[in-house]
Scaffold this motif. Structure first.
Motif, PDB file in Angstrom:
ATOM      1  N   ALA A   1      16.630   8.467   8.510  1.00 29.58           N
ATOM      2  CA  ALA A   1      16.717   9.929   8.461  1.00 29.58           C
ATOM      3  C   ALA A   1      15.452  10.588   8.976  1.00 29.58           C
ATOM      4  O   ALA A   1      15.208  11.774   8.688  1.00 29.58           O
ATOM      5  CB  ALA A   1      17.035  10.417   7.050  1.00 29.58           C
ATOM      6  N   TYR A   2      14.636   9.859   9.699  1.00 26.69           N
ATOM      7  CA  TYR A   2      13.394  10.351  10.297  1.00 26.69           C
ATOM      8  C   TYR A   2      12.397  10.856   9.257  1.00 26.69           C
ATOM      9  O   TYR A   2      11.434  11.552   9.605  1.00 26.69           O
ATOM     10  CB  TYR A   2      13.682  11.467  11.308  1.00 26.69           C
ATOM     11  N   LEU A   3      12.609  10.496   7.994  1.00 24.73           N
ATOM     12  CA  LEU A   3      11.711  10.979   6.947  1.00 24.73           C
ATOM     13  C   LEU A   3      10.348  10.298   7.018  1.00 24.73           C
ATOM     14  O   LEU A   3       9.324  10.929   6.736  1.00 24.73           O
ATOM     15  CB  LEU A   3      12.343  10.752   5.568  1.00 24.73           C
ATOM     16  N   ASP A   4      10.322   9.019   7.399  1.00 23.79           N
ATOM     17  CA  ASP A   4       9.041   8.339   7.544  1.00 23.79           C
ATOM     18  C   ASP A   4       8.214   8.975   8.660  1.00 23.79           C
ATOM     19  O   ASP A   4       6.996   9.138   8.527  1.00 23.79           O
ATOM     20  CB  ASP A   4       9.262   6.860   7.825  1.00 23.79           C
ATOM     21  N   ILE A   5       8.882   9.340   9.748  1.00 24.80           N
ATOM     22  CA  ILE A   5       8.181  10.013  10.844  1.00 24.80           C
ATOM     23  C   ILE A   5       7.691  11.377  10.389  1.00 24.80           C
ATOM     24  O   ILE A   5       6.563  11.795  10.698  1.00 24.80           O
ATOM     25  CB  ILE A   5       9.110  10.134  12.064  1.00 24.80           C
ATOM     26  N   PHE A   6       8.533  12.087   9.643  1.00 19.75           N
ATOM     27  CA  PHE A   6       8.150  13.413   9.143  1.00 19.75           C
ATOM     28  C   PHE A   6       6.938  13.319   8.226  1.00 19.75           C
ATOM     29  O   PHE A   6       5.987  14.108   8.348  1.00 19.75           O
ATOM     30  CB  PHE A   6       9.334  14.038   8.406  1.00 19.75           C
ATOM     31  N   TYR A   7       6.949  12.356   7.321  1.00 19.70           N
ATOM     32  CA  TYR A   7       5.807  12.194   6.414  1.00 19.70           C
ATOM     33  C   TYR A   7       4.555  11.770   7.182  1.00 19.70           C
ATOM     34  O   TYR A   7       3.449  12.205   6.867  1.00 19.70           O
ATOM     35  CB  TYR A   7       6.134  11.154   5.342  1.00 19.70           C
ATOM     36  N   THR A   8       4.734  10.916   8.186  1.00 16.97           N
ATOM     37  CA  THR A   8       3.579  10.467   8.959  1.00 16.97           C
ATOM     38  C   THR A   8       2.923  11.623   9.701  1.00 16.97           C
ATOM     39  O   THR A   8       1.692  11.760   9.709  1.00 16.97           O
ATOM     40  CB  THR A   8       4.010   9.381   9.961  1.00 16.97           C
ATOM     41  N   ILE A   9       3.752  12.473  10.297  1.00 18.53           N
ATOM     42  CA  ILE A   9       3.198  13.587  11.075  1.00 18.53           C
ATOM     43  C   ILE A   9       2.607  14.657  10.171  1.00 18.53           C
ATOM     44  O   ILE A   9       1.481  15.127  10.386  1.00 18.53           O
ATOM     45  CB  ILE A   9       4.287  14.191  11.986  1.00 18.53           C
TER      46      ILE A   9
ATOM     47  N   HIS B   1      11.390   8.264  -2.048  1.00 22.05           N
ATOM     48  CA  HIS B   1      12.124   7.009  -1.952  1.00 22.05           C
ATOM     49  C   HIS B   1      11.624   6.120  -0.819  1.00 22.05           C
ATOM     50  O   HIS B   1      12.118   4.997  -0.673  1.00 22.05           O
ATOM     51  CB  HIS B   1      13.600   7.315  -1.679  1.00 22.05           C
ATOM     52  N   VAL B   2      10.678   6.590  -0.037  1.00 21.62           N
ATOM     53  CA  VAL B   2      10.357   5.941   1.243  1.00 21.62           C
ATOM     54  C   VAL B   2       9.745   4.557   1.066  1.00 21.62           C
ATOM     55  O   VAL B   2       9.690   3.774   2.023  1.00 21.62           O
ATOM     56  CB  VAL B   2       9.409   6.846   2.057  1.00 21.62           C
TER      57      VAL B   2
ATOM     58  N   ALA C   1       9.524   8.967  -8.338  1.00 26.21           N
ATOM     59  CA  ALA C   1       8.799   7.971  -7.545  1.00 26.21           C
ATOM     60  C   ALA C   1       9.176   6.557  -7.967  1.00 26.21           C
ATOM     61  O   ALA C   1       9.416   5.683  -7.119  1.00 26.21           O
ATOM     62  CB  ALA C   1       7.296   8.191  -7.683  1.00 26.21           C
ATOM     63  N   LYS C   2       9.220   6.298  -9.261  1.00 22.82           N
ATOM     64  CA  LYS C   2       9.466   4.937  -9.736  1.00 22.82           C
ATOM     65  C   LYS C   2      10.899   4.491  -9.452  1.00 22.82           C
ATOM     66  O   LYS C   2      11.134   3.317  -9.138  1.00 22.82           O
ATOM     67  CB  LYS C   2       9.180   4.849 -11.234  1.00 22.82           C
ATOM     68  N   SER C   3      11.858   5.401  -9.543  1.00 22.28           N
ATOM     69  CA  SER C   3      13.268   5.053  -9.318  1.00 22.28           C
ATOM     70  C   SER C   3      13.734   5.354  -7.906  1.00 22.28           C
ATOM     71  O   SER C   3      14.942   5.373  -7.648  1.00 22.28           O
ATOM     72  CB  SER C   3      14.163   5.786 -10.324  1.00 22.28           C
ATOM     73  N   ALA C   4      12.785   5.613  -7.001  1.00 24.82           N
ATOM     74  CA  ALA C   4      13.094   5.781  -5.572  1.00 24.82           C
ATOM     75  C   ALA C   4      14.129   6.877  -5.336  1.00 24.82           C
ATOM     76  O   ALA C   4      15.110   6.681  -4.610  1.00 24.82           O
ATOM     77  CB  ALA C   4      13.567   4.465  -4.971  1.00 24.82           C
ATOM     78  N   GLN C   5      13.906   8.035  -5.945  1.00 22.25           N
ATOM     79  CA  GLN C   5      14.768   9.181  -5.714  1.00 22.25           C
ATOM     80  C   GLN C   5      14.177  10.044  -4.604  1.00 22.25           C
ATOM     81  O   GLN C   5      12.969  10.034  -4.355  1.00 22.25           O
ATOM     82  CB  GLN C   5      14.905  10.011  -7.001  1.00 22.25           C
ATOM     83  N   PHE C   6      15.023  10.777  -3.931  1.00 23.81           N
ATOM     84  CA  PHE C   6      14.550  11.696  -2.896  1.00 23.81           C
ATOM     85  C   PHE C   6      13.614  12.739  -3.524  1.00 23.81           C
ATOM     86  O   PHE C   6      13.909  13.252  -4.595  1.00 23.81           O
ATOM     87  CB  PHE C   6      15.762  12.395  -2.251  1.00 23.81           C
ATOM     88  N   PRO C   7      12.462  13.036  -2.907  1.00 21.97           N
ATOM     89  CA  PRO C   7      11.965  12.622  -1.584  1.00 21.97           C
ATOM     90  C   PRO C   7      10.934  11.502  -1.630  1.00 21.97           C
ATOM     91  O   PRO C   7      10.289  11.241  -0.616  1.00 21.97           O
ATOM     92  CB  PRO C   7      11.330  13.911  -1.075  1.00 21.97           C
TER      93      PRO C   7
ATOM     94  N   GLN D   1       0.826  -1.207   0.000  1.00 16.55           N
ATOM     95  CA  GLN D   1       0.000   0.000   0.000  1.00 16.55           C
ATOM     96  C   GLN D   1       0.860   1.257   0.000  1.00 16.55           C
ATOM     97  O   GLN D   1       0.555   2.233  -0.699  1.00 16.55           O
ATOM     98  CB  GLN D   1      -0.924  -0.011   1.210  1.00 16.55           C
ATOM     99  N   LYS D   2       1.936   1.220   0.763  1.00 15.13           N
ATOM    100  CA  LYS D   2       2.846   2.379   0.811  1.00 15.13           C
ATOM    101  C   LYS D   2       3.493   2.616  -0.546  1.00 15.13           C
ATOM    102  O   LYS D   2       3.587   3.762  -1.010  1.00 15.13           O
ATOM    103  CB  LYS D   2       3.908   2.135   1.881  1.00 15.13           C
TER     104      LYS D   2
END
Length: 750
Positions: free
Chosen positions: A667-675, A247-248, A239-245, A176-177
């Motif tokens: 890098a706390y990016l998953d937490i940042f996106y979640t919040i 890549h999550v 998105a497809k090649s998992a580039q920043f941002p 799903q992610k």
């Protein structure tokens, strides 16, 4: 030759009968289809092998003739609008089809044994064949509409394959992610395609490039608008090649079976974004700031992927972030305009990373019999170590793939990565410093993965600084030397002292306190409480080792595509070239780039010394931290030697722990996106729900309630007498006339 190109349209459709027949068989003859399930591996491999032979033939013709072939036919005609379908055979198409088919065949052969005990065996091969069809259709597309159609089919296949074990909550959440994250990029891609059609009036690549360049030359375009369209199209590739941002999703996608990780996330699906940027590079290169933006995203991804791989415990997640970093190198090369360098690294990385993923699958396949089936144990490198004598072939192949990715000559990735690093100095010194430093980080984290997986336990002095539970640096080898010898010895004593020992019972009879501690250590650390019989890891079957052997050959030999040799051109002059440059000549001419002579061997080796030195530094640092090479250093306190005692606490406990937490927590990016994103969307949805249920519905419900009470009130006014009704009528009329005349003639009041 012409006839071969005419039949190239069958390339995407050759693997398609397998999923169709499996679906029909499960629908009409479910019992027979399931009983004969292993027979479906043969047609899957056979049909993809036919496509591979066809692709090899096309590639040879591409190298010899430098010929581009395109065939289109009309699909929809309506006034001025014309939608056409077709296929395009050029060097980029032949390269991608070669990668998809060769890696795909190895993965299918490997999967026949890897998935043999899985109940979803038939579903797996149906998904894999349909994925191959989608990818082959994507790379042979002749216009943007076809690319988008197959782009979405690839996304659907990725969703199905990542969530293959959908009964696991982690796998269900991972697919799903990946699906949601890619929808963000795909929506941008669709808007960008429509924007370029608005500008040029065509979806076909040739017409699109020609019209767009003419508009640029005549200065008849809105530059902010074309920048926006280019950014939207590039978002799909990001998105497809998992580039920043975006890549999550990549690391979580490792919840799928390992062969899927090897095929999708090493060679094909993640390369689709790079394929799109390479295909549309004539549009992007028109404006330098667009290329600068592409290279900026690439260099950020290079560094971020390398730092996130430093502290991962899951072997597949570490390889996933390695893939992310290497894709960043390719995107950086495309942003610098190094078309050949990017595709060269795409080829070499595909085979090396497929080798590493299949090698990790071999390790996981062996570990599942030792520490349980759950992925958090069988994929945890902290619980591995000392596998060399139990899986020597897997270890050798994994080591070669690791050395290749580190950039050690003469393996494949050395030739391609070194060219990108050298070009980065000419493009930007800052980007070059980051790229070269990341090359050292790559060698460090790749050898960390290798040492934790195959070599023996880590030095004891790290226990004092990092602890045993929270650190990915602390590895316990349960079948190597050192601690493992003591564990196994106590384990054997325990078995001899008490023959009634059972790992399935909570109550275990102990003979003394030492054996009690040994058993507790064994059960808690090794997670062995649910295992009936203690078994050692074992080497994989020949069916799984054969693809590793073939991929090792590719890893050793595919770098020869970039080795320069002398060739006499049409003017009679001698120039340096290579097979890949000759292969890509038509595409390079389309980009209006000058064919540059390759650097001579002296300068090439001179530049390579620096890159190889950085790689060896990373390897040596990993060896010192995880397994000292020389026996005198096995008990050597590296931290106290290099760091003064007064700075040790600050350096080790603060600085290093900060870097470790940054890497381990992504890098706390998953937490940042979640919040911010997930929480923000949920908060906005709750606000919309409040407006809808309380305000809009409340207003309508209020009108209904008011009408009800008004009707109820007037019900008691009527008494059935005409005199009363006449009185009310004349009262209202008098009231109306009074206010009417006062409002119209205010002087009457005066």
């Amino acid at each position: 030759m012409e006839q071969t190109y005419q039949y190239a349209w069958i390339i995407p459709f050759v693997p398609l009968p397998v999923p169709m027949l499996i679906g029909v068989g499960l629908l009409l003859f479910p019992t027979a289809t399931k009983n004969l399930r292993r027979m479906w591996a043969f047609p899957s491999i056979l049909l993809l092998s036919i496509v591979m032979l066809f692709s090899i033939n096309l590639s040879i013709q591409q190298i010899n003739s430098n010929f581009i072939y395109q065939y289109i036919w009309s699909w929809t005609l309506n006034n001025d609008f014309s939608l056409e379908l077709g296929y395009l055979i050029d060097p980029l198409t032949s390269i991608m089809s070669m990668l998809i088919t060769t890696v795909g065949i190895m993965v299918l052969i490997y999967s026949d044994n890897y998935m043999v005990h899985d109940q979803g065996y038939l579903r797996f091969f149906a998904y894999m064949s349909f994925f191959s069809t989608s990818m082959l259709g994507l790379v042979t597309s002749s216009n943007l509409i076809q690319i988008y159609i197959f782009w979405e089919l690839v996304g659907v296949c990725s969703y199905l394959l990542i969530g293959f074990w959908f009964t696991r909550p982690l796998a269900a959440n991972a697919c799903q992610k990946a699906f949601v994250t890619n929808r963000v990029g795909d929506f941008g891609l669709l808007l960008g395609i429509l924007g370029f059609y608005w500008i040029t009036g065509s979806f076909e690549f040739r017409d699109l490039f020609e019209i767009f360049n003419n508009l640029i030359l005549k200065n008849e375009v809105n530059y902010p608008f074309i920048t926006l369209c280019a950014a939207l199209v590039f978002a799909g590739a990001v998105a497809k090649s998992a580039q920043f941002p975006l890549h999550v999703w990549l690391a979580d996608a490792m919840e799928g079976p390992t062969p899927i990780s090897a095929l999708i996330h090493a060679a094909t699906m993640v390369a689709a974004g790079l394929f799109l940027v390479a295909r549309l590079l004539p549009l992007f290169k028109v404006k330098p700031y667009i290329m600068n933006f592409i290279s900026l995203i690439g260099i950020i991804t290079v560094l971020l992927g390398a730092t996130l791989a430093l502290a991962q415990k899951d072997i597949k997640r570490g390889l996933a972030y390695s893939t992310m970093s290497q894709l960043g190198y390719m995107m950086l090369a495309l942003g610098m305009g190094s078309y050949r360098r990017a595709l060269f690294h795409l080829i070499t990385h595909a085979y090396s990373k497929a080798l590493l993923f299949l090698g990790s699958g071999s390790v996981i396949h062996s570990m599942e019999t030792v520490v349980g089936y759950s992925p958090d144990k069988s994929q945890n490198m902290v619980l591995m170590g000392g596998l060399t004598k139990y899986a020597p072939i897997t270890k050798t192949s994994f080591l070669l793939g690791t050395l290749s990715l580190c950039g050690i000559p003469p393996l494949a990735c050395f030739w391609s990565k070194d060219e990108i690093l050298n070009d980065s100095w000419l493009y930007s010194p800052i980007f070059a410093i980051i790229a070269w430093a990341t090359a050292g980080l790559t060698a460090f984290y790749m050898f960390r993965i290798y040492l934790l997986t195959f070599e023996e336990h880590l030095n004891a002095y790290f226990q004092n600084y990092l602890g045993k539970k929270n650190s990915a640096l602390y590895s316990i080898s349960i079948w190597g030397k050192g601690y493992s010898t003591k564990i196994n010895k106590n384990f054997r004593l325990l078995r001899m002292q008490n023959a009634s020992l059972s790992f399935l019972k909570k109550k275990i009879y102990r003979s003394n306190e030492n054996l009690k501690n040994a058993e507790k250590f064994l059960l808690n650390i090794l997670h062995f409480a649910n295992k009936k019989v203690y078994t050692y890891p074992y080497e994989s079957d020949n069916t799984m080792l054969f693809p590793l052997f073939v991929l090792v050959l590719f890893t050793l030999l595919v770098g020869s595509l970039g080795i320069p040799f002398n060739q006499v051109n049409q003017e009679g002059h001698t120039q340096n070239t290579d097979i890949l440059a000759k292969w890509l000549a038509p595409s390079i001419d389309l980009l209006h780039q000058q064919s540059k002579d390759l650097t001579d061997w002296y300068l090439f080796l001179k530049d390579a010394v620096f890159s190889v030195s950085i790689a060896f530094f990373g390897i040596l640092l990993a060896s010192f931290l995880y397994k000292p090479i020389f026996s005198p250093f096995k008990n050597f306190d590296l931290i106290n030697f290099f760091v003064p005692i007064r700075f040790k606490d600050f350096f080790w406990d603060k600085t290093f722990r900060l870097l470790y937490n940054w890497s381990y927590n992504r890098a706390y990016l998953d937490i940042f996106y979640t919040i911010n994103f997930t929480g923000g969307i949920r908060g906005f949805s709750q606000f919309i729900q409040f407006v809808d249920s309380r305000i809009i519905d409340g207003f309508m419900n209020g009108v209904g309630v008011l009408s009800f009470f008004t009707g109820q009130s007037f019900k008691f006014v009527g008494q059935g007498r005409n005199s009363f009704y006449i009185f009310v009528y004349f009262s209202c009329v008098s009231f109306f006339f009074f206010f009417f005349f006062v409002g119209v003639n205010p002087t009457i009041v005066q």
